[in-house]
Design an enzyme around this catalytic site. Structure first.
Site, mmCIF file in Angstrom:
data_model
loop_
_atom_site.group_PDB
_atom_site.id
_atom_site.type_symbol
_atom_site.label_atom_id
_atom_site.label_comp_id
_atom_site.label_asym_id
_atom_site.label_seq_id
_atom_site.Cartn_x
_atom_site.Cartn_y
_atom_site.Cartn_z
ATOM 1 N N ARG A 62 0.886 -1.175 0.080
ATOM 2 C CA ARG A 62 -0.121 0.119 0.014
ATOM 3 C C ARG A 62 1.014 1.385 -0.038
ATOM 4 O O ARG A 62 1.517 1.572 0.837
ATOM 5 C CB ARG A 62 -0.993 0.184 1.284
ATOM 6 N N THR A 64 -10.318 -8.711 -3.805
ATOM 7 C CA THR A 64 -9.943 -8.354 -2.289
ATOM 8 C C THR A 64 -10.865 -9.440 -1.608
ATOM 9 O O THR A 64 -11.830 -9.725 -1.892
ATOM 10 C CB THR A 64 -10.589 -7.266 -1.726
ATOM 11 N N ASP A 96 -12.365 -9.054 0.862
ATOM 12 C CA ASP A 96 -13.824 -8.651 1.369
ATOM 13 C C ASP A 96 -14.825 -8.671 0.534
ATOM 14 O O ASP A 96 -16.127 -8.249 1.007
ATOM 15 C CB ASP A 96 -13.313 -7.104 1.785
ATOM 16 N N ARG A 132 -12.793 -4.960 7.379
ATOM 17 C CA ARG A 132 -12.701 -3.862 7.982
ATOM 18 C C ARG A 132 -13.847 -2.868 7.907
ATOM 19 O O ARG A 132 -14.299 -2.437 9.149
ATOM 20 C CB ARG A 132 -11.512 -3.019 7.387
ATOM 21 N N ALA A 151 -24.101 -20.341 12.281
ATOM 22 C CA ALA A 151 -23.757 -19.565 13.271
ATOM 23 C C ALA A 151 -24.923 -19.078 14.071
ATOM 24 O O ALA A 151 -25.962 -18.806 13.274
ATOM 25 C CB ALA A 151 -22.919 -18.339 12.996
ATOM 26 N N ARG A 173 -34.290 -22.493 24.215
ATOM 27 C CA ARG A 173 -34.723 -23.359 23.267
ATOM 28 C C ARG A 173 -34.132 -24.758 23.193
ATOM 29 O O ARG A 173 -34.359 -25.632 22.152
ATOM 30 C CB ARG A 173 -34.773 -22.616 21.807
HETATM 31 O O1 F6P Z 1 -9.018 -5.602 2.760
HETATM 32 C C1 F6P Z 1 -8.539 -6.703 2.966
HETATM 33 C C2 F6P Z 1 -8.328 -7.066 4.406
HETATM 34 O O2 F6P Z 1 -7.935 -8.120 4.528
HETATM 35 C C3 F6P Z 1 -9.174 -6.419 5.536
HETATM 36 O O3 F6P Z 1 -10.453 -7.566 5.705
HETATM 37 C C4 F6P Z 1 -8.433 -6.190 6.691
HETATM 38 O O4 F6P Z 1 -9.020 -5.289 7.555
HETATM 39 C C5 F6P Z 1 -7.221 -5.626 6.055
HETATM 40 O O5 F6P Z 1 -7.264 -6.044 4.918
HETATM 41 C C6 F6P Z 1 -5.965 -6.014 6.755
HETATM 42 O O6 F6P Z 1 -5.156 -5.278 6.312
HETATM 43 P P1 F6P Z 1 -3.493 -5.591 6.523
HETATM 44 O O7 F6P Z 1 -2.771 -6.634 5.869
HETATM 45 O O8 F6P Z 1 -2.952 -4.279 6.195
HETATM 46 O O9 F6P Z 1 -3.353 -5.673 8.158
#
Ligand code: F6P
Length: 324
Positions: free
Chosen positions: A72, A126, A128, A172, A187, A212
């Site tokens: 990044r 990603t 996510d 995140r 879950a 239950r």
């Molecule tokens: O965006 C992908 C992700 O794995 C998120 O789910 C997570 O919050 C973030 O990256 C973690 O980033 P890093 O690897 O920089 O800690």
């Protein structure tokens, strides 16, 4: 001969290598030279380029991570560094840049389009799955399967001790992993940032399920909601009057991002890569590849940023129905 370059940017995701392989091989198939850029935008600034032949991407389709490495790169927010990157692209004779990334990376790449007229093709990845404009991003299926595998194991011990277990998964800002893993593991409660609900509802849900006849509970929480530790500590207090074998928590973390990609991720990453090269060949540029209603399509690159892709409320309801 035309030259294309490929990079991976942002958090790694299983299937990146399959996609790199696809871009490289499709590129050569259609007569391009292919350059790999190391460490995403960092490699553009530092001119860290390597030539990639079809043989260089052998034996990687099944490997997690990215052979091109990822980063990044904060400097890319700065115009003067984007200028250096653009100059390096031109010096190398690169005609188009293929960016395998998420919204943030597409936003960065779009500045190269706007400021320096560099043609860009985005391929969404990603774990996510929260990139707006596409139903799917490379890596999500593997991440969910990794989470499911871990939660299945956690369930065995939770059941044996009649406990309440809080499992934190990645995400995140987004609950796609939590929601899918929650449904797939049955879950009892799934907590996601998009549809928050108060702590007392969580406590009531656990107590009601005990009433239950459920002697143990699994709570899946996306990291964007709260930490599993915090939730477990509150639950420990609130559940004291009830007959449970205790409360425990686990943070699955980066385990979800690693390992061999699933067949689905390998396949879609391969299809995305070939499609991206073919779209460029057909004269398209400044687009992102997208998966929509089971089809691979392309859309303007800009569509992906500034907007939030939220999970379907129906999925959330499915989870509730099935916890009866
Ligand atoms: O965006 C992908 C992700 O794995 C998120 O789910 C997570 O919050 C973030 O990256 C973690 O980033 P890093 O690897 O920089 O800690």
């Amino acid at each position: 001969m035309k030259k294309i370059a490929v990079l991976t940017s942002g958090g790694d995701a299983p299937g990146l290598n399959a996609c790199i392989r696809a871009v490289v091989r499709a590129g050569h198939y259609y007569g391009f030279d292919v350059i790999g850029v190391k460490r995403g935008f960092k490699g553009l600034i530092e001119k860290d380029f390597i030539k990639l032949s079809p043989r260089d991407v052998g034996l990687i389709i099944n490997r997690g991570g990215t052979i091109l490495l990822s980063a990044r790169e904060e400097r890319f927010h700065d115009y003067q560094y984007r200028k250096i990157a653009a100059e390096n692209i031109r010096k190398e004779g690169i005609d188009a840049l293929f960016v395998i990334g998420g919204n943030g990376s597409f936003q960065g790449a779009n500045l190269l389009v706007k400021e320096f007229d560099i043609p860009v093709i985005g391929i969404p990845k990603t774990i996510d799955n929260d990139t707006y404009g596409t139903d799917y991003t490379i890596g999500f299926d593997t991440a969910v399967n990794n989470a499911v595998d871990a939660i299945d194991k956690i369930r065995d011990t939770t059941m044996s001790h009649e406990r309440v277990f809080v499992v934190e998964v990645m995400g995140r800002d987004s609950g796609f992993i939590a929601l899918a893993a929650g449904i797939a593991t049955g879950a009892d409660i799934t907590l996601i940032p998009e549809y928050p609900f108060p702590m007392h509802v969580i406590v009531d849900t656990v107590v009601n399920s005990l009433n239950r006849g459920k002697r143990f509970s699994i709570i899946v929480v996306a990291e964007g909601v709260a930490s599993a530790k915090e939730i477990a500590e509150i639950l420990k207090e609130k559940l004291k009057p009830y007959d449970f074998g205790g409360v425990r928590y686990a943070v699955l973390g980066h385990i979800q991002r690693g390992g061999s990609p699933t067949a689905f991720d390998r396949e879609i990453a391969s299809r995305f890569g070939v499609f991206a090269v073919e779209e460029y060949l057909n004269g398209k540029k400044n687009i992102m590849v997208a998966y929509e209603k089971g089809e691979i399509v392309s859309k303007p690159l800009e569509i992906s940023f500034g907007k939030i892709k939220a999970p379907d409320l129906k999925d959330f309801e499915i989870n509730n129905i099935l916890t009866l």
